[in-house]
Design a protein around this motif. Structure first.
Motif, mmCIF file in Angstrom:
data_model
loop_
_atom_site.group_PDB
_atom_site.id
_atom_site.type_symbol
_atom_site.label_atom_id
_atom_site.label_comp_id
_atom_site.label_asym_id
_atom_site.label_seq_id
_atom_site.Cartn_x
_atom_site.Cartn_y
_atom_site.Cartn_z
ATOM 1 N N ASN A 139 0.843 -1.192 0.000
ATOM 2 C CA ASN A 139 0.000 0.000 0.000
ATOM 3 C C ASN A 139 0.875 1.236 0.000
ATOM 4 N N SER A 162 0.784 5.579 0.770
ATOM 5 C CA SER A 162 0.113 6.759 1.299
ATOM 6 C C SER A 162 0.885 7.960 0.768
ATOM 7 N N ALA A 218 -10.142 3.690 -6.998
ATOM 8 C CA ALA A 218 -10.532 2.541 -6.171
ATOM 9 C C ALA A 218 -11.893 1.989 -6.575
ATOM 10 N N SER A 230 -8.830 7.833 -3.359
ATOM 11 C CA SER A 230 -8.381 6.441 -3.222
ATOM 12 C C SER A 230 -8.195 5.816 -4.594
ATOM 13 N N TYR A 231 -7.068 5.132 -4.755
ATOM 14 C CA TYR A 231 -6.700 4.487 -6.010
ATOM 15 C C TYR A 231 -6.233 3.071 -5.714
ATOM 16 N N VAL A 232 -6.075 2.284 -6.762
ATOM 17 C CA VAL A 232 -5.475 0.965 -6.646
ATOM 18 C C VAL A 232 -4.458 0.787 -7.771
ATOM 19 N N HIS A 269 -5.219 -6.029 -6.066
ATOM 20 C CA HIS A 269 -5.272 -4.572 -6.176
ATOM 21 C C HIS A 269 -4.756 -3.995 -4.858
ATOM 22 N N TYR A 270 -3.704 -3.185 -4.948
ATOM 23 C CA TYR A 270 -3.104 -2.577 -3.769
ATOM 24 C C TYR A 270 -3.539 -1.123 -3.685
ATOM 25 N N LYS A 271 -3.744 -0.624 -2.472
ATOM 26 C CA LYS A 271 -4.290 0.715 -2.258
ATOM 27 C C LYS A 271 -3.235 1.810 -2.346
ATOM 28 N N GLU A 287 -3.576 5.717 -1.118
ATOM 29 C CA GLU A 287 -4.389 6.765 -0.495
ATOM 30 C C GLU A 287 -3.654 8.087 -0.705
#
Length: 128
Positions: A44, A46, A72, A110-112, A122-124, A126
């Motif tokens: 993930n 940030s 996301a 928010s995206y992936v 799918h990894y986040k 933020e």
């Protein structure tokens, strides 16, 4: 198999128009993400709003890899229709090699990210 064909076509379309090995744009942060079999080593991210370029590394995966970012809410939908502008890797990433995306402008939200060829979860991402 259809993802491989679609991704290859998209990669070819983007190579000549908007991707480089490194960017000459100012205020662009380069983030390196390494793929191993079936996953990224970084789960993930940030980030703060801004311009990013992603360097995708194939660490000993015996097939060509790729990369894409989606909002996301679009996770799991057709990446050919929902990918963020310039977020595909410039070329397929061969074993032991690396490729860059174009410069991606990420705003708050928010995206992936994922590899539709490996395939990975799918990894986040933020962005705040």
């Amino acid at each position: 198999m259809k993802y491989i064909k679609l991704f290859t076509l998209l990669a070819v379309l983007f190579i000549g128009t908007n991707l480089q090995a490194q960017t000459s744009e100012k205020d662009v942060t380069i983030i390196e993400l390494t793929q191993v079999e079936g996953e990224f080593e970084t789960n993930n991210l940030s980030l703060t709003p801004g311009k990013y370029q992603f360097r995708i590394v194939n660490k000993d995966v015996d097939k060509d890899l790729g990369f894409v970012i989606q909002k996301a809410e679009d996770a799991g939908k057709d990446v050919m229709k929902t990918a963020l502008k310039d977020s595909f890797s410039s070329e397929l990433v061969k074993k032991g090699e690396a490729q860059y995306t174009g410069v991606v402008n990420l705003t708050s939200g928010s995206y992936v990210y994922s590899c539709p060829l490996n395939p990975t979860p799918h990894y986040k991402i933020e962005v705040k």
